[in-house]
Design an enzyme around this catalytic site. Structure first.
Site, short mmCIF file in Angstrom:
data_model
loop_
_atom_site.label_atom_id
_atom_site.label_comp_id
_atom_site.label_asym_id
_atom_site.label_seq_id
_atom_site.Cartn_x
_atom_site.Cartn_y
_atom_site.Cartn_z
N ARG A 1 4.08 -7.54 -3.69
CA ARG A 1 4.74 -7.99 -2.62
C ARG A 1 4.34 -9.10 -1.97
O ARG A 1 5.17 -9.66 -1.18
CB ARG A 1 4.60 -6.99 -1.23
CG ARG A 1 5.43 -5.51 -2.01
CD ARG A 1 5.31 -4.54 -0.87
NE ARG A 1 6.21 -3.43 -1.13
CZ ARG A 1 5.91 -1.99 -1.43
NH1 ARG A 1 4.48 -2.03 -1.62
NH2 ARG A 1 6.68 -1.28 -1.61
N GLY B 1 -4.48 -8.28 -10.76
CA GLY B 1 -4.88 -6.85 -10.36
C GLY B 1 -4.69 -5.92 -11.33
O GLY B 1 -5.50 -5.16 -11.74
N HIS B 2 -3.39 -5.73 -11.86
CA HIS B 2 -2.88 -4.70 -12.75
C HIS B 2 -3.74 -5.13 -14.15
O HIS B 2 -4.31 -4.25 -14.80
CB HIS B 2 -1.58 -4.80 -13.08
CG HIS B 2 -0.65 -4.68 -11.79
ND1 HIS B 2 0.05 -5.56 -11.15
CD2 HIS B 2 -0.43 -3.24 -11.34
CE1 HIS B 2 0.97 -4.98 -10.23
NE2 HIS B 2 0.55 -3.60 -10.07
N MET C 1 -4.55 -9.48 -3.88
CA MET C 1 -3.31 -9.66 -4.92
C MET C 1 -2.44 -8.41 -4.93
O MET C 1 -2.87 -7.24 -4.81
CB MET C 1 -3.49 -9.74 -6.41
CG MET C 1 -4.20 -11.25 -6.53
SD MET C 1 -4.11 -11.64 -8.54
CE MET C 1 -5.01 -13.26 -8.24
N GLY D 1 -6.13 0.84 -8.54
CA GLY D 1 -6.89 -0.27 -7.99
C GLY D 1 -7.39 0.19 -6.59
O GLY D 1 -6.72 0.88 -5.81
N GLN D 2 -8.63 -0.39 -6.13
CA GLN D 2 -9.07 -0.21 -4.85
C GLN D 2 -8.28 -0.93 -3.80
O GLN D 2 -8.27 -0.26 -2.75
CB GLN D 2 -10.49 -0.71 -4.70
CG GLN D 2 -11.16 -0.88 -3.54
CD GLN D 2 -11.46 0.55 -2.93
OE1 GLN D 2 -11.86 1.46 -3.72
NE2 GLN D 2 -11.68 0.38 -1.59
N LYS D 3 -7.30 -1.56 -4.10
CA LYS D 3 -6.56 -2.24 -3.11
C LYS D 3 -5.53 -0.85 -2.56
O LYS D 3 -5.41 -1.21 -1.27
CB LYS D 3 -5.25 -2.98 -3.91
CG LYS D 3 -4.19 -3.40 -3.16
CD LYS D 3 -4.29 -4.60 -2.15
CE LYS D 3 -3.31 -4.61 -1.40
NZ LYS D 3 -1.82 -4.38 -2.08
N LEU E 1 3.78 -7.07 -12.53
CA LEU E 1 2.16 -7.25 -12.94
C LEU E 1 1.65 -8.40 -12.38
O LEU E 1 2.11 -9.62 -12.64
CB LEU E 1 2.08 -6.83 -14.42
CG LEU E 1 2.74 -5.70 -14.94
CD1 LEU E 1 2.33 -5.41 -16.44
CD2 LEU E 1 2.25 -4.40 -14.00
#
Ligand code: PAF
Length: 285
Positions: free
Chosen positions: A187, A36-37, A184, A147-149, A33
């Site tokens: 990885r 972002g999370h 973020m 998330g939009q990521k 985590l």
């Protein structure tokens, strides 16, 4: 915070926490985590009465040559963070609990699964949709946060929810970025220090696309060209400007457009995106 690793126990505990007037929020994750999370958890805590989270590195969404074995895992640290954020129940399971011997049912989506990331990760979204549907069935949340990521993932989960008439409100939360703009990601730790510095160009490329759009460029091909020029060399998987509803390239930008890209580094394949209104202001998928 309760930590459970068996599905029947998770269902039982959720039944005890559920109440007609309580809104249940779910934050599905694969762990490792970061902020972002945690932004998803904080949004869930703000809007829901009970928040559950899952940490499950889902083998079904990794290809044979991908990094399932090496995906970062740190359950102890994850659990401490989730507890601090006020999560009521954490579900973490072995692959065998989610996919026992003889497991046979997967969720597929015709067109979208082969586009963008699906081009180089053919079974990825089948694995994502399957595990997300299983988690929705286990937790029966009112609201689930993503998330939009992972824009393509959000778009496809929303499509699954609509196509299968699931009673879950899927909410998209903005990308959380490092000071240099890098999105973020769990990885990012696998990038060499040189690649980590170089990776800031992904965000710069998206910003250039956004500026071109705001300046009046409505040709998706030209937006892609602008982004490619800023990205420069390196192993580009894709750079696209697509309609966020269909993931197809429109003839012209009329309303919303998703600028999205993927670049391979030796340590990690990075993705990033911006979902924009036609005037260049940012929105979410
Ligand atoms: O975004 C992720 O971390 C995963 O794809 C998800 C949604 C938890 C499914 O495994």
């Amino acid at each position: 915070m309760l930590i459970v690793d068996k599905i029947p126990q998770a269902i039982q505990e959720m039944n005890a926490l559920r109440h007609p007037r309580r809104i249940v929020g779910l934050v599905p994750t694969m762990g490792a985590l970061h902020e972002g999370h945690l932004s998803l958890v904080r949004a869930a805590r703000l809007n829901c009465d009970v928040v559950a989270a899952s940490v499950f590195v889902n083998p079904a969404q990794f290809g044979a040559a991908e990094d399932f074995d090496h995906y970062p895992r740190n359950l102890e640290a994850d659990a401490a963070l989730l507890e601090k954020e006020g999560v009521a129940l954490l579900f973490t399971a072995d692959p065998g609990e989610m996919y026992p011997e003889g497991y046979a049912t997967f969720v597929g989506q015709e067109e979208m699964a082969s586009r963008l990331c699906g081009g180089s990760r053919p079974k990825h979204f089948r694995g994502v949709l399957t595990v997300v549907l299983k988690l929705f069935n286990i937790f029966r949340p009112n609201v689930a946060y993503f998330g939009q990521k992972d824009a393509q993932q959000v778009v496809m989960i929303k499509r699954m929810v609509s196509d299968l008439n699931l009673a879950v409100d899927v909410r998209t939360m903005p990308i959380i970025r490092e000071p240099d703009g890098l999105a973020m990601s769990s990885r990012n730790v696998y990038l060499s220090s040189q690649d980590r510095r170089d990776a800031a160009r992904l965000y710069r490329a998206l910003c250039a696309g956004r500026e071109a759009l705001a300046a009046g460029e409505k040709d998706p091909g030209r937006l892609v060209e602008t982004m490619r020029q800023v990205l420069g060399g390196g192993e580009i998987d894709y750079v696209e400007a697509v309609d966020p509803r269909t993931l197809l390239t429109p003839e012209r930008v009329r309303d919303r457009i998703l600028l999205t890209l993927a670049v391979r580094y030796p340590g990690a394949r990075l993705i990033d995106n911006m979902c924009l209104n036609s005037d260049g202001t940012e929105t979410l998928c």
